[in-house]
Design a protein around this motif. Structure first.
Motif, PDB file in Angstrom:
ATOM      1  N   ARG A 173       0.822  -1.216   0.000  1.00 17.43           N
ATOM      2  CA  ARG A 173       0.000   0.000   0.000  1.00 17.43           C
ATOM      3  C   ARG A 173       0.853   1.262   0.000  1.00 17.43           C
ATOM      4  O   ARG A 173       0.342   2.350   0.232  1.00 17.43           O
ATOM      5  CB  ARG A 173      -0.932   0.003   1.226  1.00 17.43           C
ATOM      6  N   PHE A 176      -0.298   4.152  -2.534  1.00 17.52           N
ATOM      7  CA  PHE A 176      -1.502   4.885  -2.162  1.00 17.52           C
ATOM      8  C   PHE A 176      -1.254   5.784  -0.954  1.00 17.52           C
ATOM      9  O   PHE A 176      -1.612   6.966  -0.951  1.00 17.52           O
ATOM     10  CB  PHE A 176      -2.635   3.909  -1.858  1.00 17.52           C
ATOM     11  N   SER A 179       1.083   8.745  -1.605  1.00 16.68           N
ATOM     12  CA  SER A 179       0.467   9.799  -2.422  1.00 16.68           C
ATOM     13  C   SER A 179      -0.212  10.852  -1.548  1.00 16.68           C
ATOM     14  O   SER A 179      -0.447  11.981  -1.995  1.00 16.68           O
ATOM     15  CB  SER A 179      -0.544   9.203  -3.403  1.00 16.68           C
ATOM     16  N   LEU A 319      -4.686  10.578  -5.456  1.00 15.89           N
ATOM     17  CA  LEU A 319      -4.917   9.375  -4.650  1.00 15.89           C
ATOM     18  C   LEU A 319      -5.207   8.170  -5.534  1.00 15.89           C
ATOM     19  O   LEU A 319      -4.748   7.052  -5.255  1.00 15.89           O
ATOM     20  CB  LEU A 319      -6.074   9.615  -3.678  1.00 15.89           C
ATOM     21  N   PHE A 320      -5.951   8.378  -6.607  1.00 20.95           N
ATOM     22  CA  PHE A 320      -6.245   7.292  -7.541  1.00 20.95           C
ATOM     23  C   PHE A 320      -4.959   6.795  -8.198  1.00 20.95           C
ATOM     24  O   PHE A 320      -4.757   5.587  -8.349  1.00 20.95           O
ATOM     25  CB  PHE A 320      -7.236   7.767  -8.604  1.00 20.95           C
ATOM     26  N   TYR A 323      -3.130   4.698  -5.692  1.00 18.74           N
ATOM     27  CA  TYR A 323      -3.806   3.405  -5.541  1.00 18.74           C
ATOM     28  C   TYR A 323      -3.551   2.511  -6.748  1.00 18.74           C
ATOM     29  O   TYR A 323      -3.254   1.320  -6.622  1.00 18.74           O
ATOM     30  CB  TYR A 323      -5.304   3.650  -5.364  1.00 18.74           C
ATOM     31  N   ASP A 326      -0.135   0.755  -7.012  1.00 16.69           N
ATOM     32  CA  ASP A 326       0.004  -0.474  -6.241  1.00 16.69           C
ATOM     33  C   ASP A 326      -0.565  -1.676  -6.982  1.00 16.69           C
ATOM     34  O   ASP A 326      -0.242  -2.815  -6.658  1.00 16.69           O
ATOM     35  CB  ASP A 326      -0.711  -0.337  -4.889  1.00 16.69           C
ATOM     36  N   ARG A 327      -1.418  -1.425  -7.971  1.00 11.62           N
ATOM     37  CA  ARG A 327      -2.074  -2.505  -8.713  1.00 11.62           C
ATOM     38  C   ARG A 327      -1.337  -2.856 -10.002  1.00 11.62           C
ATOM     39  O   ARG A 327      -1.131  -4.028 -10.298  1.00 11.62           O
ATOM     40  CB  ARG A 327      -3.527  -2.113  -9.047  1.00 11.62           C
ATOM     41  N   SER A 450       6.863  -1.263  -7.043  1.00 12.36           N
ATOM     42  CA  SER A 450       5.546  -1.385  -6.402  1.00 12.36           C
ATOM     43  C   SER A 450       5.369  -2.762  -5.769  1.00 12.36           C
ATOM     44  O   SER A 450       5.656  -3.797  -6.377  1.00 12.36           O
ATOM     45  CB  SER A 450       4.444  -1.164  -7.446  1.00 12.36           C
TER      46      SER A 450
END
Length: 498
Positions: A173, A176, A179, A319-320, A323, A326-327, A450
Motif C-alpha cells: 500500500r 496509495f 500519495s 490518490l487514484f 492506488y 500499487d495494482r 511497487s
C-alpha cells in the motif's frame, strides 16, 4: 589478510548471512495501520505548510515585485521577483546534505521537526519585512535572506517526508499512502491560492499592495505550531529502528561517497526523474498564475481562481494514481505521464493562450492530470531507489540538486525566455524536451518497485497472516539482495589490501 577481511565484513547484509540470505519471521515488519495513517497525516500536514509558504510567494509574485522591486517594470520586475524565488533553490542541496546526513544518523522524526520550525519562522519573517519604499535596498536583501533560510530547510523537509512515509507503510500500500504527501502539497497550494484570491477580492489592488500581502505570511506561524505538535507525537520509522538495531549488533554504516562510486546510475536516474516531476510541478503550480496574468493578460483574481479549481480536481486523481500504482506498477504510470506531456503540451498551451475561458481551463486541467501521474507515484518511488542506511541522505542530496537546477528555476527560465523570444509557447517546448529525456531514462534504467520491500529493509506487511505469504517467496522478498551483494563486492574490492 585479516585486515582485508575486516573491511569486507563492514558491508554485511542486515540479515543473518551474506552468501545465502535467509528471511526469518522476526525480520518481517507488521506495520501498525494506525501509526502508518498518523504518519501520513502528520507528514502531509507539515508538507502542506511548507508548500503553503512557497505557494503564497508564487501567487503574490506580481505584488511582491511592486513592493520589493518598484524601480523595475513589467516582465523585468517579474524576472527579478522569480529570481529571488529561485535563488533559494541554490542552498537546497546544502540543506539536503546537512539534514540528510543528520537524518540517517539521528532519525527521520527529529530532523523533520527541525525543518518544520525553520520553515515557519522564515515565512513569518517575510511578512514582517518593511517595503522598499521604507528602507530601500535593505528590504530586498532581507527578503533574500528569508528565502535562503526557507530553501535550506526545504532541502531536508521534502526528501525526509518521503523517506518517513515510505518507511512507515506496508509494501503493498506504499503507493496509495505515500500519495497522501502530495495531497498535502495540493492542500498547501490551495490554501495559499485561496487566501490570496479571497484577500485580493475583499481588499482590492491598492490595499493588497499596501499591507494585505503580508497576511498570508503571518498565517504560517499557527500552521507551523499544529504541524510541530503532530510530528512530535510520531514514532520513528520501523525501517530506521531495524537499521539502528543492526548497527548496535556491530554492522557499520555504508559511507555515502563510496556508495556513489557503484550506484552512479541510480543517482542519475533519481536526478532525471526528479527533474521531470519538478519541471511540470513548478510549471503548473508556481509559474502558471503569473503566466496567465503577466504574459496572457488575465486578471489576477481570474487566473488564481482557475488554478484553485484545477487543484481541487487534482486531489482525488492523485490518490487514484497512488492506488493504481500499487495494482499495475508505478513504472507504467510514470511512463504514461511522460508520454502524455510529449504529445499534449503544445495543445494544452494553445488552449491556454486562446483567451476563451473553457479552453483555458481545459488546457490547465490537461497539464494538471498529467502532473498527477508523478504526484501519485514519486513519493513512493524515489525513497525505494536507495538502501536504508543512506536513504535520507542520498535522496536529499540528489533530489535537491535536481530540484535546484531544473525545478525551482522553471519560473525564472520561463519568464526570461518568453521575454527574450516573445514566444508564449516556450513552456510547452520546455516540457516536451524534459519529458523526452525522462521517458528514455526511465524506460532503460528504472526497475519496478511497487509492492516490493524497500532496498536494504525486510518486507513490511499490513496484517499478520501476510507474514506466511512472504515467507513462501523469500527470493522475491529479498529481490534487492543480488544488487546489494554486487555493490558490497565492488566496494570491498575498491579498498586497498593491507
Amino acid at each position: 589478510m585479516n585486515s582485508h577481511n575486516d573491511e569486507k565484513n563492514k558491508w554485511a547484509l542486515p540479515f543473518r548471512k551474506r552468501s545465502k540470505p535467509r528471511l526469518h519471521r522476526d525480520d518481517i515488519t507488521v506495520v501498525d495501520t494506525g501509526n502508518a495513517k498518523k504518519a501520513v497525516v502528520a507528514t502531509a500536514l507539515g508538507n502542506a505548510m511548507e508548500w503553503f509558504d512557497f505557494g503564497i510567494y508564487s501567487y503574490l509574485a506580481v505584488i511582491m515585485g511592486k513592493v520589493f522591486f518598484p524601480e523595475l517594470t513589467g516582465s523585468i520586475q517579474l524576472i527579478y521577483t522569480f529570481a529571488t524565488f529561485s535563488i533559494a533553490f541554490l542552498v537546497r542541496p546544502f540543506g539536503g546534505l546537512f539534514f540528510g546526513r543528520l537524518g540517517d544518523r539521528l532519525g527521520r522524526k527529529k530532523v523533520l521537526t527541525i525543518t518544520l520550525v525553520m520553515m515557519a519562522v522564515s515565512t513569518l519573517c517575510i511578512g514582517l519585512i518593511p517595503s522598499y519604499a521604507s528602507i530601500g535596498i535593505s528590504a530586498s536583501v532581507l527578503l533574500l535572506l528569508a528565502r535562503l533560510v526557507q530553501g535550506f530547510s526545504t532541502g531536508g523537509e521534502y526528501s525526509g517526508a518521503m523517506t518517513f512515509i515510505a518507511e512507515s507503510t506496508p509494501d503493498k500500500r506504499r503507493g496509495f499512502m505515500a500519495s497522501g504527501l502530495e495531497v498535502g502539497t495540493l492542500v498547501g497550494y490551495i490554501a495559499g491560492s485561496g487566501i490570496v484570491t479571497l484577500l485580493s477580492y475583499l481588499l482590492g489592488p491598492d490595499r493588497m499592495l499596501a499591507w494585505g500581502w503580508r497576511i498570508p505570511f503571518f498565517i504560517a506561524a499557527p500552521i507551523g505550531l499544529i504541524g510541530l505538535y503532530l510530528r512530535n507525537h510520531l514514532e520513528e520509522t520501523p525501517a530506521f529502528e531495524a537499521m539502528e538495531k543492526a548497527q548496535d549488533e556491530g554492522r557499520q554504516k555504508v559511507p555515502f561517497r563510496e556508495l556513489l562510486k557503484v550506484q552512479w546510475r541510480v543517482v542519475l536516474l533519481c536526478i532525471v526523474m526528479v527533474c521531470s516531476f519538478n519541471v511540470v510541478d513548478y510549471m503548473v503550480l508556481s509559474y502558471m498564475p503569473s503566466h496567465l496574468t503577466a504574459v496572457l493578460g488575465y486578471g489576477e483574481t481570474e487566473g488564481l481562481l482557475l488554478i484553485l479549481i484545477v487543484m481541487f480536481i487534482m486531489i482525488p486523481i492523485v490518490l487514484f494514481m497512488g492506488y493504481f500504482s500499487d495494482r499495475i506498477g508505478n513504472k507504467r504510470i510514470i511512463q504514461a505521464g511522460l508520454l502524455g506531456l510529449i504529445v499534449l503540451s503544445l495543445p494544452a498551451f494553445w488552449w491556454i493562450g486562446s483567451g476563451k475561458g473553457g479552453m483555458v481551463f481545459l488546457g490547465l486541467l490537461c497539464l494538471a492530470v498529467l502532473l498527477t501521474c508523478f504526484e501519485g507515484t514519486m513519493p513512493s518511488v524515489l525513497p525505494a531507489l536507495f538502501f536504508t542506511k543512506v536513504r535520507y541522505g542520498a535522496l536529499a542530496i540528489t533530489y535537491n540538486i535536481s530540484a535546484s537546477l531544473f525545478g525551482g528555476t522553471t519560473p525564472l527560465v520561463m519568464a526570461w525566455l518568453i521575454n527574450l523570444t516573445g514566444e508564449p509557447l516556450v513552456p510547452a517546448y520546455y516540457l516536451i524536451a524534459v519529458s523526452l529525456i525522462g521517458f528514455v531514462i526511465v524506460t532503460m534504467w528504472f526497475t519496478e518497485t511497487s509492492g516490493r520491500s524497500l532496498r536494504g529493509s525486510a518486507p513490511a506487511v499490513e496484517k499478520p497472516h501476510e507474514v506466511h505469504e512472504v515467507l513462501q517467496e523469500p527470493e522475491e522478498a529479498l529481490w534487492w539482495h543480488k544488487e546489494q551483494a554486487a555493490i558490497q563486492d565492488q566496494l570491498s574490492d575498491s579498498e586497498p589490501r593491507r
